[in-house]
Design a protein around this motif. Structure first.
Motif, PDB file in Angstrom:
ATOM      1  N   UNK A   1      43.273  45.685  42.311  1.00  0.00           N
ATOM      2  CA  UNK A   1      43.938  44.590  43.015  1.00  0.00           C
ATOM      3  C   UNK A   1      42.934  43.576  43.542  1.00  0.00           C
ATOM      4  N   UNK A   2      41.829  44.071  44.112  1.00  0.00           N
ATOM      5  CA  UNK A   2      40.799  43.146  44.619  1.00  0.00           C
ATOM      6  C   UNK A   2      40.199  42.322  43.496  1.00  0.00           C
ATOM      7  N   UNK A   3      39.894  42.956  42.355  1.00  0.00           N
ATOM      8  CA  UNK A   3      39.323  42.213  41.227  1.00  0.00           C
ATOM      9  C   UNK A   3      40.298  41.164  40.709  1.00  0.00           C
ATOM     10  N   UNK A   4      41.586  41.504  40.628  1.00  0.00           N
ATOM     11  CA  UNK A   4      42.567  40.559  40.105  1.00  0.00           C
ATOM     12  C   UNK A   4      42.761  39.369  41.029  1.00  0.00           C
ATOM     13  N   UNK A   5      42.888  39.617  42.334  1.00  0.00           N
ATOM     14  CA  UNK A   5      43.141  38.514  43.269  1.00  0.00           C
ATOM     15  C   UNK A   5      41.919  37.645  43.480  1.00  0.00           C
ATOM     16  N   UNK A   6      40.732  38.156  43.237  1.00  0.00           N
ATOM     17  CA  UNK A   6      39.525  37.333  43.327  1.00  0.00           C
ATOM     18  C   UNK A   6      39.210  36.634  42.009  1.00  0.00           C
ATOM     19  N   UNK A   7      39.793  37.110  40.903  1.00  0.00           N
ATOM     20  CA  UNK A   7      39.538  36.512  39.592  1.00  0.00           C
ATOM     21  C   UNK A   7      40.563  35.455  39.224  1.00  0.00           C
ATOM     22  N   UNK A   8      41.782  35.526  39.770  1.00  0.00           N
ATOM     23  CA  UNK A   8      42.872  34.632  39.379  1.00  0.00           C
ATOM     24  C   UNK A   8      42.560  33.187  39.742  1.00  0.00           C
ATOM     25  N   UNK A   9      42.876  32.270  38.823  1.00  0.00           N
ATOM     26  CA  UNK A   9      42.727  30.833  39.028  1.00  0.00           C
ATOM     27  C   UNK A   9      44.118  30.212  38.896  1.00  0.00           C
ATOM     28  N   UNK A  10      44.798  30.046  40.044  1.00  0.00           N
ATOM     29  CA  UNK A  10      46.179  29.581  40.045  1.00  0.00           C
ATOM     30  C   UNK A  10      46.282  28.226  40.719  1.00  0.00           C
ATOM     31  N   UNK A  11      47.386  27.553  40.476  1.00  0.00           N
ATOM     32  CA  UNK A  11      47.652  26.281  41.137  1.00  0.00           C
ATOM     33  C   UNK A  11      48.158  26.535  42.555  1.00  0.00           C
ATOM     34  N   UNK A  12      48.261  25.464  43.330  1.00  0.00           N
ATOM     35  CA  UNK A  12      48.718  25.602  44.718  1.00  0.00           C
ATOM     36  C   UNK A  12      50.146  26.128  44.778  1.00  0.00           C
TER      37      UNK A  12
END
Length: 590
Positions: free
Chosen positions: A95-106
């Protein structure tokens, strides 16, 4: 592409092995992370649902730390909020890796954050690139920065608590934090610092590291001034300063011959030094070559100069410099370089040695830009900083290959210069010359056989011939010689090679191709190989043969060309000579 069936193709595959499971997990990450599936498309939604189930199944087979490592890899795009929400349900590392890796819009962040589990929202506070709307939403939801626990004042004041206590129920820092109304105790002097054991206090290793860094800073600030100002960790070692000897540096001098600029490492030791003595009325009878060139505004070439001062610069130097002039044509000084003069054997350098030294310096300056070009081309070709069109990647790959060939040519030039001046020598060893020649002629023959050409060598007739060279150096020398000769063979041209021993030397003789026989000087020939599959060098056959001759001479042999024959002589190994002498004695006794 009218229909994207990549996800269906991946789901049809079965991950029967551990490697297959890892590959399929990476494929699902790449497809689900870089594509938004239309919700009105029932087929797409069923595929996505099957993909989530398959990903959960693979998660049972792949350890969490390995999945987290796959997510942190930079070779794929993570732009899907649905994938982030799904991975947030997995283990904390994932979960930590995914939420720190994600590049999402506002908008995606504001829609995703309320869907996240409470334990996963805290991972977003570790990021500093979230949109303002997402940070405000985290504040409204009560997700704040994680703070390290403050060291306990009471535990520091108690001298008995400075050693680890095994019977302690809870650390003082946690007892102090249970009552938020308690006022902190402030002392005039800072209490002694004790590095808490992570297993004892329940803190993480990061907390312990932060406390150790703080202790180091306080110790450094309170310590007396040291002559060595470089920071050192408090590991108890004794600081030992070592003066580094400078081997060369650039400089500039003004019109009076005084150095007014030098490289930053040497500037404080050399700026202000005069290259020439002050002018006198009658002139200087013992005028040096440097002073003579300076007075005539001529280039300074290999002029000797003695420097006095710090140990790093003291000694004899060689100065090379060029005069500089303003736009109006007025003399403004000199720009040049100091390089240290070697031992006693280098005091009188021959012209060939001086030219070789210049070549080595030139190659050193040329390697830097070529290496930079090669590095940037590989970055584009491998898409390390982001996607690139395939056409650009193909061009970058070609540039990287050309840069590699140029660097290989630089290595050959540098090796020839060092061999001719004696800077390096071929190392000693033991290797079977006959076996190497047989293997290399066989490799060359596989390429030349299509043109009914090649080099014929009978290894059985030659027998084992041991020479006293390092195996790697010997193999490189034989390949350079035979590849140069074989690459110039015309169609239907067959050459013959033999090995003989005489007077402690092994003689490898081979015929020359017609292209080299027609040359007036074989060692200056610029002929290129007929087949690009065999290429012994970047600068043509003559240079390759000169390099082979320099290697042979450095090893105690030679390379000569006589009419239509080239002969390479190498020293035999001492063990082989002993065996030959013993066999000869046995034959004489019979």
């Amino acid at each position: 592409m009218f229909f994207d069936d990549r996800l269906a193709t991946v789901l049809r595959q079965r991950a029967a092995s551990e490697a297959g499971a890892r590959t399929q997990f990476r494929q699902l990450l790449d497809i689900l992370g870089n594509r938004k599936f239309a919700r009105q498309d029932n087929r797409s939604q069923s595929l996505v649902a099957a993909a989530w189930l398959r990903m959960d199944k693979l998660a049972e087979e792949i350890p969490a730390e390995h999945r987290a490592g796959m997510i942190r890899e930079a070779g794929w795009r993570f732009r899907s909020a649905d994938l982030a929400a799904h991975l947030a349900e997995h283990e904390p590392d994932v979960a930590s890796a995914a939420l720190n890796r994600a590049q999402l819009s506002s908008d995606d962040w504001t829609a995703l954050i309320p869907r996240l589990p409470v334990r996963a929202r805290g991972f977003l506070r570790l990021r500093r690139d979230l949109p303002v709307d997402a940070e405000q939403l985290l504040d409204r939801l009560g997700v704040y920065d994680r703070g390290l626990p403050r060291p306990a004042q009471q535990a520091a004041d108690d001298p008995t608590d400075r050693e680890p206590q095994t019977d302690q129920v809870a650390p003082p820092a946690m007892e102090e934090a249970t009552d938020p109304r308690q006022e902190p105790v402030v002392e005039n002097e800072p209490p002694p610092f004790r590095l808490a054991d992570p297993a004892e206090s329940g803190r993480s290793e990061i907390s312990a590291l932060v406390e150790r860094i703080a202790q180091f800073r306080r110790t450094r600030d309170s310590a007396p001034t040291d002559t060595d100002r470089s920071p050192r960790l408090p590991l108890g070692e004794v600081a030992q300063t070592r003066e580094r000897i400078i081997r060369g540096f650039g400089f500039s001098a003004d019109v009076a011959g005084r150095i007014d600029w030098a490289e930053s490492e040497i500037a404080s030791m050399i700026i202000g030094t005069r290259l020439i003595r002050p002018q006198t009325l009658g002139g200087n009878e013992d005028e040096t070559a440097l002073e003579r060139a300076f007075a005539r505004r001529q280039p300074i070439t290999t002029a000797k100069f003695s420097l006095q001062g710090a140990e790093a610069i003291a000694g004899e130097w060689i100065v090379d410099a060029q005069p500089s002039f303003t736009e109006e044509g007025n003399f403004s000084g000199y720009l040049g370089r100091f390089r240290r003069l070697g031992g006693a054997g280098d005091k009188h350098l021959s012209p060939a040695a001086q030219e070789a030294d210049r070549i080595r310096q030139l190659l050193h300056e040329l390697r830097t830009p070529v290496t930079a070009v090669q590095g940037y081309a590989e970055v584009i070709q491998q898409q390390l900083f982001g996607p690139a069109p395939h056409e650009y990647r193909a061009l970058a790959a070609a540039i990287a290959a050309d840069a590699a060939r140029i660097l290989a040519g630089f290595e050959e030039l540098d090796r020839l210069a060092k061999l001719e001046t004696g800077a390096i020598e071929i190392e000693e060893g033991v290797i079977d010359l006959s076996a190497i020649v047989a293997r290399i002629t066989n490799q060359i023959g596989q390429v030349l056989r299509a043109r009914m050409a090649g080099i014929d060598f009978d290894a059985d007739a030659a027998g084992a011939v041991l020479v006293g060279l390092d195996p790697d150096d010997c193999e490189g020398l034989i390949w350079r010689l035979l590849a140069t000769i074989g690459g110039l063979c015309a169609s239907g041209e067959m050459l013959f090679a033999t090995i003989e021993t005489d007077d402690g030397l092994a003689q490898l003789s081979c015929g020359l191709p017609a292209n080299l026989i027609a040359e007036e000087d074989v060692f200056a020939a610029e002929a290129k190989p007929v087949d690009t599959a065999i290429n012994a060098g970047l600068f043509g056959a003559g240079f390759a043969l000169r390099l082979a001759r320099a290697e042979a001479r450095s090893a105690g042999g030679n390379l000569t060309v006589d009419d239509e024959l080239v002969t390479l002589t190498l020293p035999l190994s001492s063990s082989f000579e002993d065996q030959s002498d013993e066999a000869e004695n046995q034959r004489s006794a019979r």
